[in-house]
Design a protein around this motif. Structure first.
Motif, mmCIF file in Angstrom:
data_model
loop_
_atom_site.group_PDB
_atom_site.id
_atom_site.type_symbol
_atom_site.label_atom_id
_atom_site.label_comp_id
_atom_site.label_asym_id
_atom_site.label_seq_id
_atom_site.Cartn_x
_atom_site.Cartn_y
_atom_site.Cartn_z
ATOM 1 N N ASP A 96 0.820 -1.211 0.000
ATOM 2 C CA ASP A 96 0.000 0.000 0.000
ATOM 3 C C ASP A 96 0.855 1.262 0.000
ATOM 4 O O ASP A 96 0.459 2.283 -0.587
ATOM 5 C CB ASP A 96 -0.944 0.008 1.204
ATOM 6 N N ASP A 97 2.024 1.210 0.616
ATOM 7 C CA ASP A 97 2.930 2.360 0.586
ATOM 8 C C ASP A 97 3.450 2.590 -0.829
ATOM 9 O O ASP A 97 3.603 3.740 -1.266
ATOM 10 C CB ASP A 97 4.104 2.139 1.536
ATOM 11 N N ALA A 98 3.753 1.512 -1.538
ATOM 12 C CA ALA A 98 4.222 1.644 -2.915
ATOM 13 C C ALA A 98 3.150 2.280 -3.791
ATOM 14 O O ALA A 98 3.429 3.168 -4.609
ATOM 15 C CB ALA A 98 4.614 0.271 -3.463
ATOM 16 N N ILE A 99 1.913 1.838 -3.619
ATOM 17 C CA ILE A 99 0.813 2.402 -4.403
ATOM 18 C C ILE A 99 0.589 3.866 -4.036
ATOM 19 O O ILE A 99 0.356 4.713 -4.913
ATOM 20 C CB ILE A 99 -0.466 1.570 -4.182
ATOM 21 N N ALA A 100 0.688 4.178 -2.748
ATOM 22 C CA ALA A 100 0.519 5.566 -2.308
ATOM 23 C C ALA A 100 1.606 6.460 -2.907
ATOM 24 O O ALA A 100 1.349 7.619 -3.252
ATOM 25 C CB ALA A 100 0.551 5.645 -0.781
ATOM 26 N N GLU A 101 2.818 5.932 -3.053
ATOM 27 C CA GLU A 101 3.912 6.704 -3.646
ATOM 28 C C GLU A 101 3.626 7.009 -5.113
ATOM 29 O O GLU A 101 3.889 8.110 -5.603
ATOM 30 C CB GLU A 101 5.222 5.941 -3.501
ATOM 31 N N ILE A 102 3.069 6.035 -5.818
ATOM 32 C CA ILE A 102 2.699 6.260 -7.225
ATOM 33 C C ILE A 102 1.584 7.295 -7.312
ATOM 34 O O ILE A 102 1.625 8.221 -8.135
ATOM 35 C CB ILE A 102 2.281 4.937 -7.889
ATOM 36 N N ASP A 103 0.573 7.158 -6.463
ATOM 37 C CA ASP A 103 -0.525 8.129 -6.447
ATOM 38 C C ASP A 103 -0.012 9.532 -6.145
ATOM 39 O O ASP A 103 -0.450 10.519 -6.751
ATOM 40 C CB ASP A 103 -1.566 7.735 -5.401
ATOM 41 N N ARG A 104 0.915 9.611 -5.199
ATOM 42 C CA ARG A 104 1.474 10.912 -4.822
ATOM 43 C C ARG A 104 2.204 11.552 -5.995
ATOM 44 O O ARG A 104 2.093 12.761 -6.234
ATOM 45 C CB ARG A 104 2.441 10.730 -3.653
ATOM 46 N N PHE A 105 2.941 10.750 -6.755
ATOM 47 C CA PHE A 105 3.729 11.295 -7.859
ATOM 48 C C PHE A 105 2.832 11.963 -8.901
ATOM 49 O O PHE A 105 3.234 12.954 -9.536
ATOM 50 C CB PHE A 105 4.547 10.179 -8.517
ATOM 51 N N TYR A 106 1.627 11.420 -9.088
ATOM 52 C CA TYR A 106 0.711 11.969 -10.095
ATOM 53 C C TYR A 106 -0.442 12.752 -9.464
ATOM 54 O O TYR A 106 -1.457 12.977 -10.117
ATOM 55 C CB TYR A 106 0.182 10.843 -10.988
ATOM 56 N N ARG A 107 -0.289 13.181 -8.211
ATOM 57 C CA ARG A 107 -1.355 13.934 -7.545
ATOM 58 C C ARG A 107 -1.585 15.289 -8.226
ATOM 59 O O ARG A 107 -2.724 15.641 -8.563
ATOM 60 C CB ARG A 107 -1.005 14.147 -6.068
ATOM 61 N N VAL A 108 -0.514 16.055 -8.427
ATOM 62 C CA VAL A 108 -0.603 17.347 -9.116
ATOM 63 C C VAL A 108 0.163 17.295 -10.433
ATOM 64 O O VAL A 108 -0.325 17.748 -11.468
ATOM 65 C CB VAL A 108 -0.052 18.490 -8.231
ATOM 66 N N TYR A 109 1.355 16.723 -10.405
ATOM 67 C CA TYR A 109 2.178 16.584 -11.617
ATOM 68 C C TYR A 109 1.508 15.635 -12.603
ATOM 69 O O TYR A 109 0.937 14.614 -12.221
ATOM 70 C CB TYR A 109 3.554 16.053 -11.235
ATOM 71 N N HIS A 110 1.607 15.980 -13.890
ATOM 72 C CA HIS A 110 1.047 15.117 -14.929
ATOM 73 C C HIS A 110 2.120 14.594 -15.872
ATOM 74 O O HIS A 110 2.286 13.388 -16.037
ATOM 75 C CB HIS A 110 -0.013 15.881 -15.733
ATOM 76 N N SER A 111 2.881 15.494 -16.494
ATOM 77 C CA SER A 111 3.886 15.088 -17.474
ATOM 78 C C SER A 111 4.736 16.308 -17.817
ATOM 79 O O SER A 111 4.498 17.410 -17.316
ATOM 80 C CB SER A 111 3.220 14.527 -18.737
ATOM 81 N N GLN A 112 5.705 16.102 -18.718
ATOM 82 C CA GLN A 112 6.552 17.218 -19.131
ATOM 83 C C GLN A 112 7.099 16.967 -20.519
ATOM 84 O O GLN A 112 7.124 15.836 -21.003
ATOM 85 C CB GLN A 112 7.710 17.410 -18.149
#
Length: 385
Positions: free
Chosen positions: A254-270
């Motif tokens: 669940d921590d791993a999934i939360a880290e992925i969710d966090r990475f795309y919380r505001v940031y989308h792409s570049q």
């Protein structure tokens, strides 16, 4: 100061061949100019190689590479609107082992969130992640090995299975088609994939992505690896202290999934547009938060400020034109600092980001470049002879 290379037309040098290539391309109806130009250069490369006396062995390798990449792009192309995670780990892990059960759990939970799960299509951790994700959400990128004769039972008959002869083309697809990388305990191959991903991200040859090492509770497999990195890489200065932000170690799925969710919380792409790095956000930062961003991350800039606004001319991506943009004249010299910027943006309190919502992955055309971040001023048409 490095001298900018001069743009020169990329041609075979033989008029009859160049004319023939152009005539062949004319037979394809409604071919957009940009695709036509890349097609012309690909064909030019082939004819140059033949005309220069390339060996049969070199041509054989080139042929295999083109064939398997073409097929991989055909398989993954229709699915580029779906976010995916690449999962690595030992093919020898048994179903009764804790890491196997973690991989099943991870695959199931990511599939439930709508994500696809990419693995090397083998058994062990790979089969476990696919078993959790199920047939519809599983993607396999297999490698032809004399001691592994078939893919795992989940993807064995799947149209989303690609077989590769070469590791380097397989690695390209793993990275290009993924939005996150998760590694469970494994052998040489697992460590190779982890270090290569970190190397490409650290050097700016791949975009920032979540890279997460998952181990069973009390196992310390990756924690001991992390201690090795601290003692033998970070401490003597072989990597920078902030390079440690490029990955996470956890013993909780669940921590791993939360880290992925966090990475795309505001940031989308570049992506780069000219000399500017354009970062897409799923919400608009408050003026106060934007000011903090500039205060903390001015060291990433060649000049100017980090500005917030709308889509930039030259992006040509109408499907994500509604997303907020941050533009910066990035030095391209601190990929870990760029990751720290992304983390800081994602940690913005709810009351300091307006209109926060979710968005899909990069547009299909843009995701095709995910295997490496292009130089912003690199000519597309350059004769290197």
């Amino acid at each position: 100061m490095s001298q900018k290379r001069t743009r020169r037309p990329y041609v075979t040098g033989r008029d009859e061949l160049d004319t023939g290539i152009a005539e062949l391309l004319d037979r394809i109806d409604e071919l957009p100019d940009r695709k036509r130009e890349f097609g012309r250069q690909i064909m030019t490369t082939l004819f140059k190689m033949l005309d220069e006396g390339g060996s049969v062995g070199d041509l054989k390798m080139m042929n295999s590479v083109f064939k398997e990449l073409r097929w991989a792009f055909k398989v993954f192309g229709p699915a580029r609107s779906t976010r995916k995670v690449s999962v690595f780990g030992s093919a020898r892990t048994k179903p009764e082992e804790a890491a196997y059960q973690q991989a099943v759990d991870f695959g199931a939970k990511m599939a439930a969130k709508g994500w696809g799960v990419i693995t090397g299509a083998g058994d062990g951790i790979m089969g476990a992640a696919h078993g959790g994700a199920g047939f519809d959400k599983s993607y396999g990128v297999a490698i032809d090995l004399p001691f592994e004769t078939s893919a795992n039972e989940i993807v064995r008959e799947s149209p989303k299975l690609v077989n590769f002869k070469y590791f380097f083309t397989r690695k390209l697809v793993f990275l290009k088609e993924t939005d996150a990388i998760v590694l469970f305990p494994g052998g040489f191959g697992t460590h190779d994939e982890g270090f290569e991903a970190l190397t490409l991200i650290q050097t700016g040859k791949a975009e920032p992505l979540p890279v997460i090492f998952v181990e069973p509770e009390g196992n310390d497999y990756w924690e001991e690896w992390h201690q090795y990195v601290l003692e033998h890489l970070e401490k003597p200065g072989m990597i920078s202290p902030n390079d440690l932000c490029l990955y996470r170690v956890t013993d909780e799925v669940d921590d791993a999934i939360a880290e992925i969710d966090r990475f795309y919380r505001v940031y989308h792409s570049q992506r780069f547009v000219g000399q500017q790095l354009v970062m897409r956000l799923c919400g608009k930062l408050s003026e106060a938060r934007l000011e903090l961003v500039n205060e903390k991350f001015s060291h990433l800039l060649k000049d100017g400020r980090i500005e917030q606004g709308e889509a930039v001319p030259g992006e040509n991506q109408p499907e994500i034109a509604h997303l907020t943009r941050l533009t910066l004249h990035y030095t391209r010299a601190d990929a870990a600092g760029l990751r720290e910027l992304i983390d800081f943006i994602n940690d913005t309190p709810d009351d300091q980001v307006e209109g926060l919502g979710t968005a899909g992955p990069d547009p299909e055309e843009e995701r095709a470049d995910r295997g490496g971040m292009p130089e912003p001023d690199e000519p597309e048409d350059l004769d290197e002879d």
